[in-house]
Design an enzyme around this catalytic site. Structure first.
Site, PDB file in Angstrom:
ATOM      1  N   ALA A 107      -5.882   5.782   1.067  1.00  0.00           N
ATOM      2  CA  ALA A 107      -5.288   5.897   2.405  1.00  0.00           C
ATOM      3  C   ALA A 107      -4.577   7.242   2.550  1.00  0.00           C
ATOM      4  CB  ALA A 107      -4.308   4.752   2.633  1.00  0.00           C
ATOM      5  N   SER A 108      -3.985   7.715   1.468  1.00  0.00           N
ATOM      6  CA  SER A 108      -3.297   9.018   1.491  1.00  0.00           C
ATOM      7  C   SER A 108      -4.275  10.116   1.898  1.00  0.00           C
ATOM      8  CB  SER A 108      -2.770   9.372   0.102  1.00  0.00           C
ATOM      9  OG  SER A 108      -2.193   8.282  -0.519  1.00  0.00           O
ATOM     10  N   HIS A 127       4.696   5.266   4.619  1.00  0.00           N
ATOM     11  CA  HIS A 127       4.476   5.487   3.190  1.00  0.00           C
ATOM     12  C   HIS A 127       4.702   6.969   2.862  1.00  0.00           C
ATOM     13  CE1 HIS A 127       2.004   5.820  -0.554  1.00  0.00           C
ATOM     14  NE2 HIS A 127       2.553   4.638  -0.759  1.00  0.00           N
ATOM     15  N   ASP A 175      -2.310   4.128  10.051  1.00  0.00           N
ATOM     16  CA  ASP A 175      -2.378   3.800   8.631  1.00  0.00           C
ATOM     17  C   ASP A 175      -2.133   2.302   8.473  1.00  0.00           C
ATOM     18  OD1 ASP A 175      -2.052   3.436   5.929  1.00  0.00           O
ATOM     19  OD2 ASP A 175      -0.237   4.656   5.752  1.00  0.00           O
ATOM     20  N   ASN A 192      -7.442  -0.156   3.502  1.00  0.00           N
ATOM     21  CA  ASN A 192      -7.979  -0.139   2.138  1.00  0.00           C
ATOM     22  C   ASN A 192      -8.599  -1.485   1.752  1.00  0.00           C
ATOM     23  OD1 ASN A 192      -7.075   2.445   1.669  1.00  0.00           O
ATOM     24  ND2 ASN A 192      -5.274   1.835   0.487  1.00  0.00           N
TER      25      ASN A 192
HETATM   26  N1  PLP Z   1      -0.015   3.576   3.365  1.00  0.00           N
HETATM   27  C1  PLP Z   1       0.555   2.390   3.185  1.00  0.00           C
HETATM   28  C2  PLP Z   1       1.116   1.659   4.368  1.00  0.00           C
HETATM   29  C3  PLP Z   1       0.631   1.821   1.902  1.00  0.00           C
HETATM   30  O1  PLP Z   1       1.200   0.630   1.727  1.00  0.00           O
HETATM   31  C4  PLP Z   1       0.087   2.547   0.800  1.00  0.00           C
HETATM   32  C5  PLP Z   1       0.165   2.006  -0.561  1.00  0.00           C
HETATM   33  O2  PLP Z   1       0.688   0.956  -0.825  1.00  0.00           O
HETATM   34  C6  PLP Z   1      -0.505   3.781   1.054  1.00  0.00           C
HETATM   35  C7  PLP Z   1      -0.543   4.264   2.334  1.00  0.00           C
HETATM   36  C8  PLP Z   1      -1.126   4.581  -0.051  1.00  0.00           C
HETATM   37  O3  PLP Z   1      -2.374   4.034  -0.375  1.00  0.00           O
HETATM   38  P1  PLP Z   1      -3.422   4.820  -1.271  1.00  0.00           P
HETATM   39  O4  PLP Z   1      -3.037   4.565  -2.687  1.00  0.00           O
HETATM   40  O5  PLP Z   1      -4.747   4.218  -0.916  1.00  0.00           O
HETATM   41  O6  PLP Z   1      -3.320   6.254  -0.928  1.00  0.00           O
END
Ligand code: PLP
Length: 477
Positions: free
Chosen positions: A149-150, A192, A271, A300
């Site tokens: 997601a990042s 996040h 997100d 995700n």
């Molecule tokens: N955004 C949210 C709302 C999250 O809860 C998280 C991880 O818990 C992330 C982003 C980051 O996810 P990723 O590890 O897929 O980058």
């Protein structure tokens, strides 16, 4: 290793995996090794001669497992869910066997084409607006699997930045460097950390806006921030709303974000890393009202949809914006079908990419819509069960609405330090694992339903851990 050796090794590994997962409840949820533990357990150099696979297998329990915290353990309640499933594990094996680098369609047409179709399947499962589906937007919009997601937040920011530079340059004649220095993006103080990081990596200001009692950014706060920045000569260009924050699983109001972003010409990225999976169930879709106003959306499957890391599903309403940002031409990359199908290297940061859509195909086919919905609903029902146990006890308060598989709570009328002591005591006892957060300045404990093995009995076990520790520390009260 020859084919026979592979079959033996593979069979042995399948047995190991099944025993590991089916027996996971018997393991200690959190690893208790000390930093540097592993170096002492293995040689300092590559072996001169190859070793037997049986010797490698033997070392799994000796070297690896002591340092594993078991995310699939039913009493792992920290962070948020990290999915896996047998079909997904098998699909990753096939991905490893094909081992293509699917940066463009020609490198393995199935790799690109299955991804296009799986992202349409997933988008339909969540009932995303048709502009995000390749099949319904005539390829103008569409989905892509990112690693995380990042990455999706950062990819959207880079595309929004490129779009803003082009637009402002044509309107004002200012140069790129000056414009970049004046770009400003918005998100909530509940986002996040990866959202703040995207701003930092993109070289733009990312404002973390304060939230109200519902942990949401209000219309006034967002509008005032934009007006203030415009009056200072800054260029607002990008906003990230969160559907299901990491802290408490709060949901930004996408109508509020969407309307302002449209009005002010900002790219809106949503997100929904964890909670997006819940939109597979119609009763939770009210939480994504306004999604039609977003330019990109991400969730995700590797969090809550039975698919192993890495599999982060991102949709955009205009893929050209990504292509204009990421495409770099080279003669060795050209092929006869160029322009007729996506070359996914132009939708992402890395060049190479794995055949990740196999995981989605296996999971979506072998589970089907009903079992996926049931998985989500079961986790949410368990969270409510745990919430009820806390409320019935009377000593605890719930500090944020329980909407998904996360319960945030604390001991009533107790200080932050006392609540921190409670959490530390429970974690030290080693039966369950949780991490804290802060809600409106108050220390709170996050209890997430993470594993597909988690059941009703684990709610009772989790509650008992907190109840007993609270009694030991502070008396019956
Ligand atoms: N955004 C949210 C709302 C999250 O809860 C998280 C991880 O818990 C992330 C982003 C980051 O996810 P990723 O590890 O897929 O980058």
């Amino acid at each position: 290793m020859d084919a026979e050796g592979f079959k033996e090794f593979g069979t042995e590994m399948m047995n190991f995996i099944t025993e590991y997962l089916e027996g996971i409840r018997e393991r200690k949820v959190l690893s208790s090794v000390k930093p540097g533990y592993l170096r002492e357990l293995i040689p300092t150099e590559v072996p001169e001669e190859g070793e037997k696979w049986q010797d490698v297998m033997k070392d799994l329990e000796r070297v690896i497992m002591p340092g594993v915290s078991h995310w699939q353990h039913p009493q792992f309640h920290a962070y948020l869910a990290a999915a896996n499933s047998y079909p997904s594990i098998v699909a990753d094996m096939l991905c490893g066997a094909i081992a293509c680098t699917g940066f463009s369609w020609i490198t393995s047409p199935a790799c690109t084409e299955l991804e296009i179709v799986m992202m349409d399947w997933l988008g339909k499962l969540l009932e995303l607006p048709s502009k995000f589906l390749s099949c319904e937007s005539n390829g103008v919009g569409g989905g892509v699997i990112q690693g995380a997601a990042s990455e999706a937040t950062f990819v959207a920011l880079l595309a929004a930045r490129a779009q803003a530079i082009r637009r402002i340059k044509s309107e004002t004649g200012l140069d790129d460097g000056y414009i970049i220095g004046k770009l400003v993006a918005y998100t909530s103080d509940q986002s996040h950390t990866s959202v703040e990081k995207a701003g930092r990596l993109g070289g733009v200001k990312m404002r973390l806006l304060p939230t109200d009692e519902h942990l949401q950014v209000t219309l006034e706060v967002l509008m005032n921030a934009i007006t203030e920045d415009k009056s200072k000569g800054l260029f607002p260009f990008y906003a990230v709303a969160t559907s299901g924050t990491t802290n408490t699983c709060a949901f930004d109001d996408l109508e509020v974000f969407g309307d302002i972003c449209r009005q002010e010409n900002l790219w809106l990225h949503v997100d929904a890393a964890y909670a997006g999976a819940a939109f597979a169930c119609e009763e939770f879709r009210y939480l994504m009202k306004g999604i039609d106003k977003a330019h990109s959306f991400n969730f995700n499957p590797h969090k809550w949809m039975l698919t192993n890391f890495d599999c982060s599903a991102m949709w955009v309403d205009n893929a050209k914006e990504l292509e204009q940002t990421f495409e770099i031409d080279a003669i060795y990359l050209r092929h006869h079908a160029q322009g007729q199908v996506p070359d996914y290297r132009n939708w992402q940061i890395p060049f190479g990419r794995r055949f990740r859509s196999l995981k989605l195909w296996f999971v979506l086919r072998i589970y089907g819509k009903k079992a996926i919905q049931e998985h989500i609903r079961t986790h949410i029902a368990l969270a409510h069960e745990f919430e009820q146990l806390l409320l019935k006890d009377g000593r605890f308060e719930i500090v944020a609405p329980v909407l998904m598989g996360l319960v945030c709570f604390r001991l009533k009328n107790r200080s932050n330090e006392e609540n921190e002591t409670l959490l530390k005591t429970v974690v030290e006892r080693g039966k369950i694992y949780v991490v804290p957060t802060k809600v409106h300045g108050k220390y709170a404990i996050r209890f997430a339903i993470c594993s597909k093995f988690t059941a009703s009995v684990d709610m009772a076990i989790g509650f008992q851990e907190f109840s007993a520790a609270a009694s030991d520390l502070f008396g019956k009260m």
